[in-house]
Design a protein around this motif. Structure first.
Motif, mmCIF file in Angstrom:
data_model
loop_
_atom_site.group_PDB
_atom_site.id
_atom_site.type_symbol
_atom_site.label_atom_id
_atom_site.label_comp_id
_atom_site.label_asym_id
_atom_site.label_seq_id
_atom_site.Cartn_x
_atom_site.Cartn_y
_atom_site.Cartn_z
ATOM 1 N N UNK A 1 14.277 -44.808 -18.815
ATOM 2 C CA UNK A 1 15.690 -45.024 -19.120
ATOM 3 C C UNK A 1 16.134 -46.569 -19.418
ATOM 4 N N UNK A 2 15.726 -47.293 -18.308
ATOM 5 C CA UNK A 2 16.022 -48.705 -18.642
ATOM 6 C C UNK A 2 15.222 -49.195 -19.659
ATOM 7 N N UNK B 1 28.064 -51.921 -15.236
ATOM 8 C CA UNK B 1 26.778 -51.560 -14.618
ATOM 9 C C UNK B 1 26.728 -50.399 -13.485
ATOM 10 N N UNK B 2 27.733 -50.544 -12.645
ATOM 11 C CA UNK B 2 27.712 -49.384 -11.661
ATOM 12 C C UNK B 2 27.946 -48.133 -12.139
ATOM 13 N N UNK B 3 28.841 -47.932 -13.322
ATOM 14 C CA UNK B 3 29.081 -46.713 -13.856
ATOM 15 C C UNK B 3 27.732 -46.291 -14.572
ATOM 16 N N UNK B 4 27.041 -47.113 -14.920
ATOM 17 C CA UNK B 4 25.585 -46.853 -15.692
ATOM 18 C C UNK B 4 24.870 -46.565 -14.710
ATOM 19 N N UNK B 5 24.591 -47.128 -13.622
ATOM 20 C CA UNK B 5 23.712 -46.839 -12.378
ATOM 21 C C UNK B 5 24.130 -45.287 -11.983
ATOM 22 N N UNK B 6 25.275 -44.870 -11.893
ATOM 23 C CA UNK B 6 25.613 -43.653 -11.340
ATOM 24 C C UNK B 6 25.106 -42.827 -12.456
ATOM 25 N N UNK B 7 25.300 -43.287 -13.755
ATOM 26 C CA UNK B 7 24.867 -42.137 -14.953
ATOM 27 C C UNK B 7 23.598 -41.806 -14.763
ATOM 28 N N UNK B 8 22.594 -42.928 -14.364
ATOM 29 C CA UNK B 8 21.211 -42.650 -14.226
ATOM 30 C C UNK B 8 20.899 -41.796 -13.187
ATOM 31 N N UNK B 9 21.615 -41.631 -12.057
ATOM 32 C CA UNK B 9 21.646 -40.784 -10.851
ATOM 33 C C UNK B 9 21.951 -39.221 -11.268
ATOM 34 N N UNK B 10 22.801 -39.211 -12.206
ATOM 35 C CA UNK B 10 23.170 -37.909 -12.921
ATOM 36 C C UNK B 10 22.163 -37.265 -13.641
ATOM 37 N N UNK B 11 21.412 -38.285 -14.293
ATOM 38 C CA UNK B 11 20.405 -37.823 -15.328
ATOM 39 C C UNK B 11 19.207 -37.555 -14.688
#
Lengths: 546, 241
Positions: A344-345, A377-387
């Motif tokens: 993803x990154x 960035x925080x929102x994006x990191x949280x999105x990674x957790x959901x994915x």
């Protein structure tokens, strides 16, 4: 042919589990909630789908104004093919090499080629769930200009044949890979590494190709655009340059009423049938041999020294390590759970960089949103957790061995923490890779990086926790190939929906707080506290599960 | 040691009773055999004892601890060997045993001693460093057995334990069961092999269609028939339609 049809039928019946659904629904009343949840989950996607259809309409109008309306097909067929190709790699690996049904079919008097072809066709059918919802709106939107009986027929042919080529390429890659890596002792490791290698090569190739093809001499942009718009299929050819079948499919539909439409449709049929034949041939030569050798293990001949092998650990660490070993040693789990942390990154940051010339855009974006960069960035990191499906499949991955955990005297708290460690570790790795990559592109300061790392982890906590909780409540344990534990698990979808809902809620709260001019540090604090409290609530609910 | 009181379990929304008001006790130093035809309710009963299924009503106490009220403490009192040895295939044998040792808190010294003893007895010692997925069905059964013996449970619960074991291993298992009882602990197991039950059980219960239709010592069951028949005949007579 009859044999293939029967095999496909059996495979679909067992994959969809119609008999067990009917039994659970009508007789035991077990899992009666699952279809309801599925309908609700699908219903929640309707607004996004409506937006997608609207977007297609708008793009179509724009393209129509440019006289390039036929390129709408290529515009959608390209990403569908790429999605099928990328996700198909692990799907093929699971269906062909980690599925229990093949071992049951081998002793039966069935031609090897037929087993391979029937498995391939079943996979193609499964992929219609991706093709139909994405392609159908395009075909309907364009119907007014291109429509007619032949248009419908060629459109149906496109839907039917679209997954064949990308899945076919996947199947050939995997079969050759499994044959080449069939080396005793380190098979799984070799295969995992080679899967990553193949995927990386494909992504890099795509990026480099993109870079080369889109790069044009300065000052010649106008000339390029002119050339593109001069021909009615200019954009179509440009879009599909990396994957010509996308152009052929598009031309078969857009030229439905011309003889060229028939020729392209015939070409597509020929290509599809040829691919199935090729897979049957390659499969019968190398598939079964590699499959049968899969379980030839190199027995350790060394004398077992128990003293050296015994280590005392706490139950939490024991559960965590068990979970990690299961993921790292099962290529399907590794591919679906771990690879996403690395890919993803790479896809989001490294890819545009390889494609070239976009670092300036990143910096521009950074300065435009400097004030909010940490929150983004925080929102994006949280999105990674959901994915990531690691948390929401932690029990499901154990399948029939689940009974072991069910009879162990482990306190719910230890079980919860043990199960949370792996998804949180993967989240940490993702964030770390993301921040390191970003540091090369953006002038991020250490404070921004540190805050986004810490709060990103805190916000990810309840998202992973709800995943573990859902999977503890309703683990999917009855599967015949590990792929189903992850890819066909409603818990992953539920976790994703709840996670996205949570991110939206935090986003809404943040916006409101900003409207009231609440300081950003206080916002960080409130987000963190809310995430900790939510995790605590889930932890408490986990204790209550019987 | 194991006390089952008026336990009921139904499926299909209460229409079918898999276990219908069952009561029995397993005392210390006792091997208790649980016999019954296919679909009689044996595995359902065992699943409730081990906490894998919830009870509709009644109670189960293991060494004085209620499985529903204090499941963690109750689970410390027993170990379980299921009828099908489904284990974490990707782990090595020794990793699986270490995992169980960690969870049950078995000290290293005891762990080494017990693994050494049982792995040697079942001929599995040299395979401990191999992945479980390379094991045969019987070897998997043995690794589950060794894992179940690792923390020296008060009650040893086994579902069809002889299936898949070679004659020598089956003999060894019977010896282990006897040894376990001599230490004042107990064994509860289900079986289809009536000769085994007849030879090693102190008491048996026969279950059919969710109800216990007979229980007692082998002698007591034999005395129920006119001609002092074998356990096989008693079983067939009691369970026939």
């Amino acid at each position: 042919m009859k044999q293939i049809v029967k095999l496909v039928r059996i495979s679909l019946l067992s994959s969809f589990g119609f008999s067990s659904i009917k039994y659970n629904f009508m007789k035991s009343k077990k899992d009666i909630w699952k279809p309801i949840i599925l309908v609700l989950a699908l219903a929640s996607l309707i607004p996004s789908y409506v937006m997608y259809v609207q977007l297609i309409k708008n793009i179509y109008i724009q393209l129509f104004a440019l006289g390039q309306e036929s390129s709408i097909f290529t515009l959608i067929i390209m990403p569908i093919s790429l999605i099928i190709f990328v996700f198909g790699l692990s799907y093929v690996l699971s269906a062909f090499y980690f599925s229990n049904d093949v071992e049951k079919l081998i002793p039966l008097p069935i031609k090897e080629g037929n087993i391979v072809i029937s498995k391939f066709i079943s996979m193609v059918i499964f992929n219609y769930f991706i093709v139909v919802p994405i392609l159908l709106p395009v075909l309907i939107v364009a119907f007014g200009d291109f429509g007619g009986t032949l248009y419908i027929i060629y459109s149906l042919l496109t839907i039917l044949l679209l997954p064949v080529i990308p899945l076919g390429i996947d199947t050939i890659i995997i079969m050759v890979l499994m044959k080449l890596t069939n080396i005793q002792g380190r098979k799984d490791l070799l295969r995992n590494l080679s899967m990553f290698f193949v995927l990386f090569i494909i992504i890099a190739l795509q990026a480099v190709l993109n870079n080369t093809l889109t790069s044009m001499e300065p000052g010649k942009e106008g000339e390029f655009l002119n050339a593109l718009l001069q021909r009615s299929d200019g954009i179509m050819v440009w879009l599909g340059r990396a994957y010509p079948p996308a152009i052929w499919f598009s031309k078969s539909i857009s030229n439905a009423h011309k003889i060229s439409g028939l020729i392209y449709s015939a070409l597509n049929i020929l290509l599809g049938v040829g691919m199935v034949y090729l897979i049957g041939q390659i499969g019968s030569k190398i598939y079964l041999k590699a499959l049968l050798e899969k379980n030839n293990f190199k027995k350790s001949l060394k004398k077992v020294e128990l003293g050296l092998l015994i280590k005392n650990r706490s139950p939490i660490i024991a559960i965590f390590l068990n979970d990690v070993k299961l993921v790292l040693r099962t290529p399907i789990y590794l591919f679906n759970c771990v690879s996403i942390s690395f890919l993803l990154p790479i896809l989001v940051i490294v890819m545009p960089l390889i494609s070239g010339g976009q670092d300036a855009d990143f910096s521009q974006l950074y300065f435009q949103f400097k004030e909010y960069i940490t929150l983004i960035l925080i929102a994006f990191f949280a999105f990674i957790a959901t994915a990531n499906p690691t948390a929401s499949t932690t029990y499901s991955r154990e399948g029939k061995a689940y009974w072991i955990h069910a009879v162990l005297p482990v306190a719910p708290g230890s079980m919860f923490v043990g199960r949370m460690l792996q998804p949180m570790l993967l989240e940490l790795i993702s964030i770390f890779i993301m921040l390191v990559s970003l540091a090369f592109v953006l002038p991020l300061d250490i404070g921004e990086m540190f805050i986004s790392l810490v709060i990103g982890m805190l916000v990810s906590l309840p998202i992973c926790a709800i995943g573990v909780f859902i999977d503890r409540l309703y683990p999917k344990l009855d599967w015949d190939q590990p792929q189903r534990a992850v890819k066909q698990n409603i818990n992953v979808l539920l976790n994703m929906l709840i996670g996205v809902g949570y991110i939206l809620l935090l986003g809404f709260m943040t916006m409101k707080m900003m409207e009231y001019e609440i300081g950003v540090n206080l916002i960080y604090g409130l987000i963190s506290v809310l995430s900790i409290i939510s995790t605590g609530g889930i932890f408490w609910a986990f204790h209550k599960i019987k | 040691m194991l006390s089952v009181k008026n336990v009921k379990k139904s499926f299909n929304g209460g229409k079918t009773f898999a276990v219908d008001n069952i009561s029995f006790d397993v005392h210390s130093s006792e091997i208790f055999g649980f016999l019954g035809p296919n679909g009689a309710g044996k595995t359902t009963m065992i699943k409730m004892i081990t906490g894998l299924l919830q009870l509709d009503s009644g109670s189960i106490e293991i060494n004085g601890v209620d499985i529903e009220k204090d499941s963690i403490e109750a689970k410390r009192q027993f170990s379980f060997v299921p009828d099908s040895p489904e284990v974490f295939d990707k782990l090595k044998g020794i990793e699986y045993l270490n995992f169980l040792g960690d969870v049950y808190g078995v000290e290293s010294k005891d762990r080494i001693e017990r693994i050494e003893k049982y792995a040697t007895l079942f001929g599995l010692k040299n395979a401990l460093n191999d992945p479980i997925m390379s094991y045969s069905h019987g070897m998997k059964q043995k690794i589950v057995l060794i894992g179940a013996l690792l923390h020296e449970p008060e009650i040893f619960v086994l579902d069809e334990p002889m299936v898949g074991l070679d004659p020598k291993s089956a003999y060894n298992l019977k010896e282990i069961m006897n040894e376990h009882c001599q230490k004042g602990k107990s064994v509860f197991f289900s079986t289809h092999v009536l000769e085994v039950a007849e030879k090693i059980c102190n008491r048996v219960a026969i279950i059919n269609k969710g109800k216990i239709i007979a229980q007692g010592t082998i002698e007591e069951l034999k005395n129920m028939t006119k001609n002092n028949e074998s356990l096989e005949n008693i079983f067939l007579e009691l369970t026939e339609e």
